[in-house]
Design a protein around this motif. Structure first.
Motif, PDB file in Angstrom:
ATOM      1  N   MET A   1       0.848  -1.207   0.000  1.00  0.00           N
ATOM      2  CA  MET A   1       0.000   0.000   0.000  1.00  0.00           C
ATOM      3  C   MET A   1       0.876   1.246   0.000  1.00  0.00           C
ATOM      4  SD  MET A   1      -2.847   1.232   2.788  1.00  0.00           S
ATOM      5  CE  MET A   1      -3.924  -0.142   2.414  1.00  0.00           C
ATOM      6  N   ILE A   2       0.452   2.263  -0.793  1.00  0.00           N
ATOM      7  CA  ILE A   2       1.165   3.529  -0.831  1.00  0.00           C
ATOM      8  C   ILE A   2       0.947   4.274   0.477  1.00  0.00           C
ATOM      9  CG2 ILE A   2       1.435   5.692  -2.078  1.00  0.00           C
ATOM     10  CD1 ILE A   2       2.196   3.319  -3.721  1.00  0.00           C
ATOM     11  N   THR A   3       2.001   4.816   1.034  1.00  0.00           N
ATOM     12  CA  THR A   3       1.870   5.561   2.295  1.00  0.00           C
ATOM     13  C   THR A   3       1.758   7.048   2.028  1.00  0.00           C
ATOM     14  OG1 THR A   3       4.221   5.921   2.596  1.00  0.00           O
ATOM     15  CG2 THR A   3       3.349   3.821   3.377  1.00  0.00           C
ATOM     16  N   GLU A   4       1.305   7.768   3.043  1.00  0.00           N
ATOM     17  CA  GLU A   4       1.119   9.209   2.929  1.00  0.00           C
ATOM     18  C   GLU A   4       2.447   9.958   2.861  1.00  0.00           C
ATOM     19  OE1 GLU A   4      -2.594  10.957   5.030  1.00  0.00           O
ATOM     20  OE2 GLU A   4      -1.822   9.372   6.322  1.00  0.00           O
ATOM     21  N   LYS A   5       3.528   9.281   3.216  1.00  0.00           N
ATOM     22  CA  LYS A   5       4.811   9.965   3.270  1.00  0.00           C
ATOM     23  C   LYS A   5       5.379  10.245   1.884  1.00  0.00           C
ATOM     24  CE  LYS A   5       6.039   8.144   7.834  1.00  0.00           C
ATOM     25  NZ  LYS A   5       7.017   7.364   8.615  1.00  0.00           N
ATOM     26  N   LEU A   6       4.861   9.573   0.878  1.00  0.00           N
ATOM     27  CA  LEU A   6       5.342   9.812  -0.476  1.00  0.00           C
ATOM     28  C   LEU A   6       5.016  11.232  -0.938  1.00  0.00           C
ATOM     29  CD1 LEU A   6       4.475   6.606  -2.552  1.00  0.00           C
ATOM     30  CD2 LEU A   6       6.726   7.445  -1.973  1.00  0.00           C
ATOM     31  N   THR A   7       5.982  11.875  -1.588  1.00  0.00           N
ATOM     32  CA  THR A   7       5.690  13.148  -2.234  1.00  0.00           C
ATOM     33  C   THR A   7       4.990  12.860  -3.550  1.00  0.00           C
ATOM     34  OG1 THR A   7       7.777  13.210  -3.448  1.00  0.00           O
ATOM     35  CG2 THR A   7       7.768  14.163  -1.225  1.00  0.00           C
ATOM     36  N   PHE A   8       4.372  13.880  -4.120  1.00  0.00           N
ATOM     37  CA  PHE A   8       3.649  13.635  -5.377  1.00  0.00           C
ATOM     38  C   PHE A   8       4.602  13.208  -6.497  1.00  0.00           C
ATOM     39  CE2 PHE A   8       0.913  14.294  -8.992  1.00  0.00           C
ATOM     40  CZ  PHE A   8      -0.319  13.876  -8.504  1.00  0.00           C
ATOM     41  N   PRO A   9       5.773  13.831  -6.658  1.00  0.00           N
ATOM     42  CA  PRO A   9       6.708  13.357  -7.688  1.00  0.00           C
ATOM     43  C   PRO A   9       7.110  11.902  -7.469  1.00  0.00           C
ATOM     44  CG  PRO A   9       7.326  15.552  -6.977  1.00  0.00           C
ATOM     45  CD  PRO A   9       6.250  15.085  -6.033  1.00  0.00           C
ATOM     46  N   GLU A  10       7.319  11.511  -6.201  1.00  0.00           N
ATOM     47  CA  GLU A  10       7.676  10.122  -5.909  1.00  0.00           C
ATOM     48  C   GLU A  10       6.533   9.181  -6.267  1.00  0.00           C
ATOM     49  OE1 GLU A  10      10.723  10.875  -2.129  1.00  0.00           O
ATOM     50  OE2 GLU A  10       8.578  10.540  -1.782  1.00  0.00           O
ATOM     51  N   LEU A  11       5.299   9.628  -6.007  1.00  0.00           N
ATOM     52  CA  LEU A  11       4.127   8.826  -6.348  1.00  0.00           C
ATOM     53  C   LEU A  11       4.045   8.611  -7.859  1.00  0.00           C
ATOM     54  CD1 LEU A  11       1.441   7.496  -5.382  1.00  0.00           C
ATOM     55  CD2 LEU A  11       0.360   9.709  -5.795  1.00  0.00           C
ATOM     56  N   LEU A  12       4.294   9.664  -8.614  1.00  0.00           N
ATOM     57  CA  LEU A  12       4.246   9.557 -10.077  1.00  0.00           C
ATOM     58  C   LEU A  12       5.295   8.577 -10.586  1.00  0.00           C
ATOM     59  CD1 LEU A  12       3.825  13.328 -11.077  1.00  0.00           C
ATOM     60  CD2 LEU A  12       2.075  11.550 -11.147  1.00  0.00           C
ATOM     61  N   GLU A  13       6.496   8.647 -10.035  1.00  0.00           N
ATOM     62  CA  GLU A  13       7.588   7.801 -10.508  1.00  0.00           C
ATOM     63  C   GLU A  13       7.377   6.325 -10.184  1.00  0.00           C
ATOM     64  OE1 GLU A  13       9.970   8.593 -12.412  1.00  0.00           O
ATOM     65  OE2 GLU A  13       9.906  10.788 -12.382  1.00  0.00           O
ATOM     66  N   SER A  14       6.549   6.040  -9.175  1.00  0.00           N
ATOM     67  CA  SER A  14       6.410   4.645  -8.723  1.00  0.00           C
ATOM     68  C   SER A  14       5.029   4.039  -9.012  1.00  0.00           C
ATOM     69  CB  SER A  14       6.679   4.575  -7.211  1.00  0.00           C
ATOM     70  OG  SER A  14       5.737   5.372  -6.505  1.00  0.00           O
TER      71      SER A  14
END
Length: 462
Positions: A1-14
């Motif tokens: 599960m994706i956590t809230e700690k991810l930044t938006f750029p990190e979310l896009l890359e992963s």
């Protein structure tokens, strides 16, 4: 599960092959533009909370159904992001050249308008888009035009939170035209509706005329202004100290009274222009005497040309006179000249004292109000002429007048003198606070720096 700690750029890359849920209404980017941006990351956008959603982007206003979806996503551990943050990220990814080419080829005015409202794009891109915006000239009060003006003012005019209303004043647009330092911004401002402003003294000036006064006008902007063939714009360009001498010479060839007056007020004249204007109308000559740097060589020409004592006396108001010329003037018997010199705060203390020692009573009230007059001389004026009202009024307005004299003048309780006290920033605050109950002194107090700063501090606006 994706956590809230991810930044938006990190979310896009992963998150290749996944989806991002958008809740709320469209912002400054269309659905197509957002989808095209996400496609670079192999991510789809959706309006439904469904399988594969790894992030939620929310507008600041949601309807009840969207609020429920947002809560459900949060409970499921799906990270939530603000639409403003997403728009900032998308804005930073814009290729200016590609965007401008696409907008230009399609003349997409709707997209230009939306992009102008985007606070995240660079000033350079904003100015280029502003230059491509098509103003609704046939509609004097078009909503989009007003919004574009507001976008421009918000970007370039720095105001305090309590001054928000100033942005809605047309005078703020004039302020931008006067204060802007980017020549490209000045150039696109020429395309704005040519609003007319009312200045102090009830004189009118247009937006384009205001631009012409700006010292940061460059060659391209100047040429565009000149192509307008607007008499008012030409007058202000002729008076602009940054206008090249070659342009001033072309204006001088017109030999028009109003242009000559503007040239006379421009301190960058060469000797040829100065000499030629010295043989124009008395009004032009007076402006020369007020605004031109006066060297001993120029003074010799003025002496020969200005026979009228009152006209010659205008020289006493000049703020850029060589000391050698001042020495000559101090020996003059022209009372009009000496009166004007007595009020000139660019003269040194010795020169002002020499004027006083000439024993010309008409000069005393001007020496009394001149902040450059030596304090010892101000004391002497007060002691020797305590019954001359004009001198006392001058002392009341003078910020260099000693506090004990200002206090004594306040205690006289004479309205004309008290007006000067109310406007004087050197007057103790306790006196100003007493005067504030007199509504007749409102104008004077609102121009008093000491009083205004005190009120501003009390209101917590500093």
């Amino acid at each position: 599960m994706i956590t809230e700690k991810l930044t938006f750029p990190e979310l896009l890359e992963s998150s290749q092959g996944k989806k991002i849920l958008f809740l709320g209404r469209e912002g400054i980017f269309t659905v197509k533009e957002i989808a095209r941006f996400l496609k670079k990351y192999d991510i789809a956008m959706t309006a439904d909370y469904e399988e594969g959603v790894v992030g939620v982007v929310e507008h600041h206003t949601l309807n009840p159904v969207e609020e429920d979806i947002s809560c459900a996503a949060y409970d499921d551990g799906i990270p939530l992001f603000k639409l403003l943050d997403f728009e900032k990220l998308l804005s930073e990814s814009i290729n200016d050249d590609e965007l401008l080419m696409g907008v230009k080829l399609g003349n997409d005015q709707e997209r230009i308008f939306r992009l102008l409202g985007n606070t995240h794009i660079s000033d350079s891109l904003f100015i280029k888009l502003l230059g491509m915006y098509a103003w609704h000239e046939e509609d004097e009060d078009n909503r989009e035009d007003r919004d574009v003006i507001m976008y421009t003012l918000r970007r370039y005019i720095k105001i305090k939170p309590n001054e928000e209303d100033l942005l809605y004043s047309s005078l703020t647009l004039k302020r931008l035209a006067r204060e802007a330092t980017d020549p490209r911004l000045l150039e696109v401002l020429i395309k704005f509706p040519n609003i007319t402003f009312l200045q102090k003294g009830k004189q009118k000036i247009t937006l384009r005329e205001s631009i012409a006064t700006n010292p940061h006008v460059d060659k391209e902007t100047r040429e565009r202004l000149m192509r307008l063939r607007d008499a008012g714009v030409d007058r202000y360009l002729a008076a602009n100290s940054t206008t090249p001498l070659s342009v001033l010479q072309k204006y001088a060839q017109r030999d028009e009274e109003e242009i000559n007056q503007s040239l006379a007020s421009n301190p960058q004249l060469d000797e040829v222009l100065f000499s030629s204007l010295l043989y124009k109308s008395d009004t032009v000559i007076q402006l020369l005497l007020w605004y031109q740097p006066i060297t001993i060589q120029r003074y010799a020409q003025i002496e020969k040309r200005c026979i009228d004592e009152t006209l010659f006396g205008s020289l006493g108001d000049n703020r850029t006179i060589d000391q050698e010329v001042v020495e000559r003037l101090l020996q003059s018997k022209n009372s009009a000249l000496l009166v004007n010199m007595a009020g000139n705060d660019t003269l040194d203390a010795k020169s002002l004292e020499r004027i006083y020692r000439r024993n010309i009573e008409e000069t005393y009230q001007y020496l009394a109000i001149n902040s450059a007059t030596p304090v010892a001389l101000l004391r002497e004026l007060y002691e020797n002429y305590s019954d001359v009202k004009d001198i006392l009024i001058g002392l009341a307005y003078n910020t260099a007048t000693p506090v004990e004299i200002l206090t004594a003048l306040y205690e006289r309780d004479e309205f004309e003198i008290t007006k000067g006290i109310a406007s004087n920033a050197s007057v103790p605050l306790e006196i100003l606070n007493i005067l504030k109950i007199d509504t007749r002194l409102r104008n004077e107090l609102t121009t008093n720096k000491t009083f205004v700063e005190s009120i501003t501090q009390k209101l917590g606006l500093l």
